[in-house]
Design a protein around this motif. Structure first.
Motif, mmCIF file in Angstrom:
data_model
loop_
_atom_site.group_PDB
_atom_site.id
_atom_site.type_symbol
_atom_site.label_atom_id
_atom_site.label_comp_id
_atom_site.label_asym_id
_atom_site.label_seq_id
_atom_site.Cartn_x
_atom_site.Cartn_y
_atom_site.Cartn_z
ATOM 1 N N SER A 174 0.835 -1.199 -0.051
ATOM 2 C CA SER A 174 0.171 0.004 -0.151
ATOM 3 C C SER A 174 1.016 1.082 0.019
ATOM 4 O O SER A 174 2.002 0.985 0.245
ATOM 5 C CB SER A 174 -0.767 -0.005 1.380
ATOM 6 N N VAL A 175 0.295 2.397 -0.620
ATOM 7 C CA VAL A 175 0.786 3.739 -0.134
ATOM 8 C C VAL A 175 -0.169 4.906 -0.497
ATOM 9 O O VAL A 175 -1.249 4.365 -1.155
ATOM 10 C CB VAL A 175 1.851 4.125 -1.140
ATOM 11 N N ALA A 176 -0.484 5.767 0.521
ATOM 12 C CA ALA A 176 -1.422 6.885 0.278
ATOM 13 C C ALA A 176 -0.819 8.076 0.050
ATOM 14 O O ALA A 176 0.297 8.384 0.636
ATOM 15 C CB ALA A 176 -2.262 6.736 1.340
ATOM 16 N N ILE A 177 -1.725 8.963 -0.462
ATOM 17 C CA ILE A 177 -1.401 10.364 -0.645
ATOM 18 C C ILE A 177 -2.360 11.163 0.236
ATOM 19 O O ILE A 177 -3.642 11.086 -0.480
ATOM 20 C CB ILE A 177 -1.386 10.855 -2.019
ATOM 21 N N LEU A 217 4.224 1.264 -7.077
ATOM 22 C CA LEU A 217 3.083 1.747 -6.152
ATOM 23 C C LEU A 217 3.620 3.268 -5.908
ATOM 24 O O LEU A 217 2.901 4.361 -6.108
ATOM 25 C CB LEU A 217 3.137 1.222 -4.925
ATOM 26 N N ILE A 218 4.791 3.726 -5.710
ATOM 27 C CA ILE A 218 5.331 4.886 -5.474
ATOM 28 C C ILE A 218 4.955 5.671 -6.772
ATOM 29 O O ILE A 218 5.021 6.886 -6.927
ATOM 30 C CB ILE A 218 6.786 5.124 -5.421
ATOM 31 N N GLY A 219 5.243 5.031 -7.848
ATOM 32 C CA GLY A 219 5.034 5.735 -9.157
ATOM 33 C C GLY A 219 3.621 6.156 -9.367
ATOM 34 O O GLY A 219 3.773 7.307 -10.030
ATOM 35 N N ARG A 236 14.492 4.188 1.506
ATOM 36 C CA ARG A 236 15.210 5.614 1.029
ATOM 37 C C ARG A 236 15.446 5.683 -0.451
ATOM 38 O O ARG A 236 15.696 6.811 -1.101
ATOM 39 C CB ARG A 236 16.312 6.086 1.838
ATOM 40 N N ARG A 237 16.170 4.950 -0.887
ATOM 41 C CA ARG A 237 16.699 4.621 -2.372
ATOM 42 C C ARG A 237 15.553 4.832 -3.389
ATOM 43 O O ARG A 237 15.759 5.478 -4.274
ATOM 44 C CB ARG A 237 17.659 3.420 -2.511
ATOM 45 N N LEU A 238 14.491 4.186 -2.897
ATOM 46 C CA LEU A 238 13.483 4.240 -3.783
ATOM 47 C C LEU A 238 12.766 5.817 -3.857
ATOM 48 O O LEU A 238 12.484 6.525 -4.964
ATOM 49 C CB LEU A 238 12.363 3.406 -3.236
ATOM 50 N N TYR A 239 12.903 6.254 -2.671
ATOM 51 C CA TYR A 239 12.171 7.687 -2.627
ATOM 52 C C TYR A 239 13.199 8.746 -3.279
ATOM 53 O O TYR A 239 12.787 9.408 -4.102
ATOM 54 C CB TYR A 239 12.105 8.050 -1.005
ATOM 55 N N GLU A 240 14.408 8.459 -3.077
ATOM 56 C CA GLU A 240 15.309 9.523 -3.804
ATOM 57 C C GLU A 240 15.498 9.117 -5.328
ATOM 58 O O GLU A 240 15.690 10.181 -6.064
ATOM 59 C CB GLU A 240 16.848 9.300 -3.229
#
Length: 317
Positions: A219-222, A252-254, A280-284
């Motif tokens: 999951s991920v939410a905004i 998901l982040i995309g 963190r690598r994914l966020y960056e």
């Protein structure tokens, strides 16, 4: 290309081994227990103590089947339940004195069967058998633990029944195992999700769920409301550990970042803590940068907390 004759030879030998080792029988290894129960006792002896969830992963069985089998072993006096040092609601299972005796008998029985069979082979054949079985067993395990592909996992948006409990469970299990978080953290996740679910009809808010079949595995939410000032808040990014490393997190982040860009948020913020290096690598990779770092305890224990920010001009690397 693997020949049909080789495939059939391996399949035929595998069926014969299953029969000769007694797996077609209701009990195994001269005990009163099923093959899965015998395997559980041996694995618990090997590891010292295990939770029911860990046995589910090791045995590759359904949670309900393992729970019923463990209940029988506990009532039979083979296992003791011990409170987990991380979460009093979770129980570690260890062998009782009776269980230790049972496993010694199982190991002696199994070793005798191996010795009896190997006496029919010369030394070279014995080595070939040991190396071949080890390699084939490893290959079979790799098939079971191969990460699911995107074709097997779908991404959906919006509320789904069980969403709050399942996402809270994934957070609770992962962070208890890896960072010794307890009930405070899991409760905070559940409470936040329950509040957010009531605002999902607002066009500034969205949640993405990775589904394998009907099960939520990520999951991920905004949250586009709670920060104000036209800023988005990335929240509740989590993956079931069986799905990590397969690109599902990036998907998901995309989706979340595309949502933020389409709604022209000035910036997207996320709060986390030091040590989650893969995340963190994914966020960056999606344009987030570390903007603040401090000592805090908002998750129930003192950590090096971090804030990452992605400005509207950020791009994917």
């Amino acid at each position: 290309m693997i020949s049909d004759s080789l495939i059939e030879q391996i399949r035929s030998s595998s069926r014969l081994m299953v029969r000769e080792l007694g797996f077609m029988q209701p009990t195994l290894a001269a005990t009163q227990y099923s093959p899965s129960a015998v395997h559980s006792l041996v694995e618990i002896e090997k590891h010292g103590a295990l939770t029911a969830a860990q046995l589910v992963d090791i045995l590759g069985l359904e949670k309900s089947s393992v729970s019923r089998m463990l209940a029988k072993l506990i009532s039979s006096g083979e296992l003791d339940e011990l409170p987990s040092e991380l979460d009093a609601r979770s129980k570690k299972l260890s062998l009782s004195a009776q269980g230790m005796r049972t496993v010694r008998n199982i190991n002696a029985y199994g070793a005798a069967r191996v010795v009896d069979a190997l006496t029919h082979l010369d030394a070279q054949q014995q080595r070939v058998i040991a190396e071949g079985l080890t390699a084939y067993a490893g290959a079979l395990k790799a098939c079971r633990t191969t990460q699911p592909t995107h074709a097997e996992i779908s991404i959906v948006t919006g509320y789904q029944p069980g969403l709050i409990g399942r996402i809270a469970e994934m957070h609770g299990r992962y962070y208890a195992e890896h960072h010794q978080f307890g009930h405070f953290f899991e409760g905070k996740v559940a409470a936040g999700l329950a509040e957010f679910a009531g605002r999902l009809n607002h066009d500034a808010n969205q949640i993405w769920l990775a589904l394998r079949g009907n099960q939520i595995v990520g999951s991920v939410a905004i949250d586009g409301q709670d920060l104000g000032d036209n800023q988005a808040h990335l929240r509740w990014f989590i993956l079931d550990q069986a799905c990590q490393g397969a690109g599902v997190g990036r998907k998901l982040i995309g989706e979340a970042m595309a949502f933020c860009d389409a709604r022209n948020f000035a910036a997207t913020q996320l709060w986390t803590f030091s040590g989650l290096n893969a995340a963190r690598r994914l966020y960056e990779n999606f344009g987030f940068t570390l903007t603040k770092e401090w000592q805090g305890d908002q998750w129930g224990k003192m950590m090096t907390e971090q804030q990452f920010t992605r400005n509207s001009t950020a791009h994917i690397s």
